[in-house]
Design an enzyme around this catalytic site. Structure first.
Site, PDB file in Angstrom:
ATOM      1  N   TRP A 111      52.197  15.753  33.971  1.00 49.81           N
ATOM      2  CA  TRP A 111      51.229  15.579  35.067  1.00 49.81           C
ATOM      3  C   TRP A 111      49.918  16.206  34.650  1.00 49.81           C
ATOM      4  O   TRP A 111      49.900  17.338  34.166  1.00 49.81           O
ATOM      5  CB  TRP A 111      51.700  16.213  36.389  1.00 49.81           C
ATOM      6  CG  TRP A 111      50.590  16.145  37.382  1.00 49.81           C
ATOM      7  CD1 TRP A 111      50.159  15.040  38.057  1.00 49.81           C
ATOM      8  CD2 TRP A 111      49.681  17.207  37.736  1.00 49.81           C
ATOM      9  NE1 TRP A 111      49.053  15.341  38.808  1.00 49.81           N
ATOM     10  CE2 TRP A 111      48.731  16.662  38.630  1.00 49.81           C
ATOM     11  CE3 TRP A 111      49.567  18.550  37.368  1.00 49.81           C
ATOM     12  CZ2 TRP A 111      47.697  17.409  39.170  1.00 49.81           C
ATOM     13  CZ3 TRP A 111      48.525  19.313  37.908  1.00 49.81           C
ATOM     14  CH2 TRP A 111      47.608  18.740  38.811  1.00 49.81           C
ATOM     15  N   GLU A 168      53.766  11.432  35.796  1.00 49.55           N
ATOM     16  CA  GLU A 168      53.652  11.624  37.248  1.00 49.55           C
ATOM     17  C   GLU A 168      52.285  11.229  37.795  1.00 49.55           C
ATOM     18  O   GLU A 168      51.285  11.887  37.524  1.00 49.55           O
ATOM     19  CB  GLU A 168      53.915  13.103  37.584  1.00 49.55           C
ATOM     20  CG  GLU A 168      53.823  13.405  39.069  1.00 49.55           C
ATOM     21  CD  GLU A 168      54.059  14.878  39.408  1.00 49.55           C
ATOM     22  OE1 GLU A 168      54.215  15.708  38.485  1.00 49.55           O
ATOM     23  OE2 GLU A 168      54.093  15.198  40.604  1.00 49.55           O
ATOM     24  N   LYS A 205      49.342  10.387  40.816  1.00 49.54           N
ATOM     25  CA  LYS A 205      48.845  11.089  42.006  1.00 49.54           C
ATOM     26  C   LYS A 205      47.694  10.285  42.588  1.00 49.54           C
ATOM     27  O   LYS A 205      46.957   9.626  41.861  1.00 49.54           O
ATOM     28  CB  LYS A 205      48.389  12.484  41.576  1.00 49.54           C
ATOM     29  CG  LYS A 205      47.970  13.389  42.702  1.00 49.54           C
ATOM     30  CD  LYS A 205      47.898  14.841  42.203  1.00 49.54           C
ATOM     31  CE  LYS A 205      47.427  15.764  43.309  1.00 49.54           C
ATOM     32  NZ  LYS A 205      47.569  17.178  42.953  1.00 49.54           N
ATOM     33  N   ASP A 263      56.213  11.844  43.214  1.00 45.51           N
ATOM     34  CA  ASP A 263      56.093  13.084  43.987  1.00 45.51           C
ATOM     35  C   ASP A 263      55.809  12.677  45.431  1.00 45.51           C
ATOM     36  O   ASP A 263      54.870  11.918  45.705  1.00 45.51           O
ATOM     37  CB  ASP A 263      54.950  13.930  43.404  1.00 45.51           C
ATOM     38  CG  ASP A 263      54.779  15.264  44.107  1.00 45.51           C
ATOM     39  OD1 ASP A 263      54.703  15.281  45.356  1.00 45.51           O
ATOM     40  OD2 ASP A 263      54.718  16.308  43.421  1.00 45.51           O
ATOM     41  N   HIS A 314      52.216  12.642  46.837  1.00 42.59           N
ATOM     42  CA  HIS A 314      51.141  12.011  46.073  1.00 42.59           C
ATOM     43  C   HIS A 314      50.733  10.627  46.549  1.00 42.59           C
ATOM     44  O   HIS A 314      50.171   9.858  45.773  1.00 42.59           O
ATOM     45  CB  HIS A 314      51.528  11.960  44.588  1.00 42.59           C
ATOM     46  CG  HIS A 314      51.505  13.299  43.933  1.00 42.59           C
ATOM     47  ND1 HIS A 314      51.577  13.477  42.574  1.00 42.59           N
ATOM     48  CD2 HIS A 314      51.392  14.544  44.448  1.00 42.59           C
ATOM     49  CE1 HIS A 314      51.533  14.767  42.291  1.00 42.59           C
ATOM     50  NE2 HIS A 314      51.433  15.431  43.421  1.00 42.59           N
ATOM     51  N   HIS A 350      59.872  14.261  42.429  1.00 37.42           N
ATOM     52  CA  HIS A 350      59.386  15.581  42.823  1.00 37.42           C
ATOM     53  C   HIS A 350      59.460  15.590  44.338  1.00 37.42           C
ATOM     54  O   HIS A 350      58.578  15.055  45.017  1.00 37.42           O
ATOM     55  CB  HIS A 350      57.946  15.801  42.359  1.00 37.42           C
ATOM     56  CG  HIS A 350      57.852  16.420  41.009  1.00 37.42           C
ATOM     57  ND1 HIS A 350      56.678  16.865  40.467  1.00 37.42           N
ATOM     58  CD2 HIS A 350      58.823  16.691  40.103  1.00 37.42           C
ATOM     59  CE1 HIS A 350      56.916  17.383  39.267  1.00 37.42           C
ATOM     60  NE2 HIS A 350      58.212  17.277  39.022  1.00 37.42           N
ATOM     61  N   ASP A 403      48.516  16.583  50.446  1.00 38.52           N
ATOM     62  CA  ASP A 403      49.488  16.981  49.407  1.00 38.52           C
ATOM     63  C   ASP A 403      49.598  18.501  49.377  1.00 38.52           C
ATOM     64  O   ASP A 403      49.232  19.146  48.412  1.00 38.52           O
ATOM     65  CB  ASP A 403      48.983  16.434  48.058  1.00 38.52           C
ATOM     66  CG  ASP A 403      49.895  16.822  46.906  1.00 38.52           C
ATOM     67  OD1 ASP A 403      51.104  16.987  47.130  1.00 38.52           O
ATOM     68  OD2 ASP A 403      49.379  16.967  45.785  1.00 38.52           O
ATOM     69  N   ASP A 436      52.241  20.551  49.571  1.00 42.72           N
ATOM     70  CA  ASP A 436      53.392  21.192  48.917  1.00 42.72           C
ATOM     71  C   ASP A 436      54.070  22.244  49.789  1.00 42.72           C
ATOM     72  O   ASP A 436      54.328  23.358  49.342  1.00 42.72           O
ATOM     73  CB  ASP A 436      52.991  21.785  47.550  1.00 42.72           C
ATOM     74  CG  ASP A 436      52.685  20.702  46.531  1.00 42.72           C
ATOM     75  OD1 ASP A 436      53.614  19.969  46.174  1.00 42.72           O
ATOM     76  OD2 ASP A 436      51.520  20.570  46.110  1.00 42.72           O
ATOM     77  N   ASP A 492      59.366  20.184  44.173  1.00 42.09           N
ATOM     78  CA  ASP A 492      58.012  20.587  43.800  1.00 42.09           C
ATOM     79  C   ASP A 492      57.241  21.018  45.043  1.00 42.09           C
ATOM     80  O   ASP A 492      56.731  20.177  45.771  1.00 42.09           O
ATOM     81  CB  ASP A 492      57.291  19.441  43.085  1.00 42.09           C
ATOM     82  CG  ASP A 492      55.888  19.855  42.639  1.00 42.09           C
ATOM     83  OD1 ASP A 492      55.557  21.055  42.714  1.00 42.09           O
ATOM     84  OD2 ASP A 492      55.113  18.966  42.218  1.00 42.09           O
TER      85      ASP A 492
HETATM   86  C1  RNT Z   1      50.594  18.386  41.102  1.00 43.20           C
HETATM   87  C2  RNT Z   1      51.918  17.849  40.676  1.00 43.20           C
HETATM   88  C3  RNT Z   1      52.660  18.675  39.679  1.00 43.20           C
HETATM   89  C4  RNT Z   1      52.611  20.156  39.950  1.00 43.20           C
HETATM   90  C5  RNT Z   1      53.489  20.977  39.049  1.00 43.20           C
HETATM   91  C6  RNT Z   1      53.190  22.441  39.152  1.00 43.20           C
HETATM   92  O1  RNT Z   1      50.041  17.685  42.122  1.00 43.20           O
HETATM   93  O2  RNT Z   1      52.703  17.624  41.805  1.00 43.20           O
HETATM   94  O3  RNT Z   1      53.959  18.209  39.573  1.00 43.20           O
HETATM   95  O4  RNT Z   1      52.924  20.457  41.270  1.00 43.20           O
HETATM   96  O5  RNT Z   1      53.387  20.509  37.774  1.00 43.20           O
HETATM   97 ZN    ZN Z   2      54.739  17.039  41.390  1.00 44.62          ZN
END
Ligand code: RNT
Ligand code: ZN
Length: 422
Positions: free
Chosen positions: A188, A229, A231, A262, A265, A289, A297, A299, A329
């Site tokens: 990523w 990955e 986004k 993810d 994302h 993720h 986003d 988290d 994640d």
């Molecule tokens: C960032 C991505 C990525 C990170 C990690 C720490 O938007 O989701 O996966 O969260 O690599």
């Molecule tokens: Zn991620």
């Protein structure tokens, strides 16, 4: 009644209730125990890592909160992880970032990292029979300070990050070889523009070229699996992200890479659950993720949301469990970090159990007959079956703390260990 007796007494009637709908709870638990969840090391120290370069986290990543007791060293992080694994039913994995290398007192540049800098992690994982997954770290570094890495317009900067990617794949393969289970190495990068670019094409061309250079050397899939990955946007890359969903979907299909979805994302009303069967119609394997966005986003810690249930249902209904690697994640520094890991991981496992307990054959039959009335009615009735009794029995069988009793364990750990870290 003791808790064990109560759990055993409740399991029989629950098993019968599910059996009456054609669901075998014993078989569901036998399947569940085989599904590993890859725990993300970065929840334990707010994505800090151990390089101490003084660089800001950057890359659009932001951790908020000041809860005391974060891990300051790799040993502390491993202690916290061990505590977490002891609170989870089943056998799981660890997902490491390159910035968690242990280089002693020496400063080792990211493009010079090798498996020796992860020997403690590998030995620890081996002793505990844990699989490892890996990620190059394309942020928190002076060469990523302007928000670009593999798609950077400066060739020398791109070269540095390509070398980092190459080094990390080799580390991933060494982990996979040492542990006898393939390491998923996930790329990523943050690259993107805060404001509207006039050239959307060139950074993507550069990114594709850089990725091809990173992946040039074939590695044995039984040791290392490459994932990419995408986004939609990030803090500071609101208007354009080079590695968008369409970019990486095309890249993964043409280069035979795993695609990592993810949950944070995508557009807020878009869910990754619906994408799994779509992506797997063209790819053999993928990575998830599992995260939770709140308005963006963000988290947040994963909870048993409808979205999480939908993800697990897709994995089970589509018979995709053997093709999808499940990772978490998120990062929340406002609550106890061991609890944050435990809550998210237990919710993921619980969601998989709920999915395994669906009367899927009946539901599929109704759908194939065009009886959508009964499909909806049964789906809703099935929600209040005694899933909790089966979950408790699973925890009991696996020697994991039942119900919310794990919390007292975390509180004790906080008092004895975490609160002493100043
Ligand atoms: C960032 C991505 C990525 C990170 C990690 C720490 O938007 O989701 O996966 O969260 O690599
Ligand atoms: Zn991620």
């Amino acid at each position: 009644m003791t808790s064990t007796k109560r759990i055993q007494a409740a399991y029989g009637p629950a098993r019968d209730a599910f059996a009456s709908l054609g669901v075998d709870t014993d078989a569901a638990l036998r399947r569940l125990v085989q599904i590993p969840i890859s725990l993300h090391c970065w929840q334990g120290d707010d994505v800090g890592g151990f390089e101490n370069t003084g660089s800001e986290l950057g890359g659009g990543l932001a951790v908020t909160g000041h809860y005391p007791g974060k891990a300051r060293t790799a040993d502390e992080l491993r202690d916290d992880l061990e505590k977490t694994y002891s609170l989870l039913p089943g056998k799981h994995r660890l997902n490491l970032h390159a910035c968690y290398a242990e280089t002693g007192s020496r400063r080792v540049e990211r493009n010079e990292l090798d498996a020796s800098h992860f020997k403690n992690w590998i030995a620890w994982a081996k002793a505990r029979k844990l699989g490892l997954d890996f990620n190059p770290t394309f942020f928190a570094h002076p060469k990523a300070a302007d928000g670009f890495t593999l798609a950077h317009r400066d060739k020398a900067v791109r070269r540095f990050w390509i070398e980092h990617g190459v080094a990390c794949r080799k580390i991933g393969a060494a982990m996979g070889r040492a542990l006898g289970t393939p390491c998923v190495t996930n790329v990523w990068i943050p690259d993107g523009f805060k404001d509207t670019p006039v050239d959307r094409k060139a950074p993507r061309h550069r990114l594709a070229e850089s990725l091809d250079a990173v992946f040039a050397e074939p590695l044995e899939p039984k040791f290392n699996l490459d994932a990419v990955e995408p986004k939609l946007f990030g803090l500071g890359s609101e208007s354009y992200v080079a590695g968008s969903h369409e970019f990486y979907l095309g890249y993964a299909v043409t280069r035979r890479k795993l695609l990592c979805l993810d949950a944070g994302h995508y557009h807020p009303t878009e869910t990754i659950a619906d994408k799994i069967s779509a992506v797997l119609s063209s790819l053999d394997e993928m990575l998830l993720h599992v995260s939770r966005g709140v308005r963006w986003d963000s988290d947040h810690v994963v909870i048993l949301s409808n979205e999480l249930e939908a993800i697990a249902q897709e994995l089970v209904r589509g018979d995709f469990l053997g093709r999808v690697h499940i990772g978490l994640d998120y990062f929340d520094a406002s609550i106890n970090r061991v609890a944050a890991w435990t809550i998210g991981a237990r919710c993921m496992i619980k969601a998989l159990l709920l999915a395994l307990l669906e009367p899927i054959e009946t539901l599929r039959k109704l759908e194939n007959e065009g009886d959508f009335t009964s499909r909806l009615a049964l789906l809703e009735e099935a929600r209040t079956l005694p899933h909790g009794a089966v979950w408790d029995a699973y925890l009991e069988n696996q020697g994991a703390p039942p119900g919310a009793t794990w919390l007292a364990e975390v509180q004790r750990y906080e008092k004895d260990v975490l609160s002493k870290r100043k």
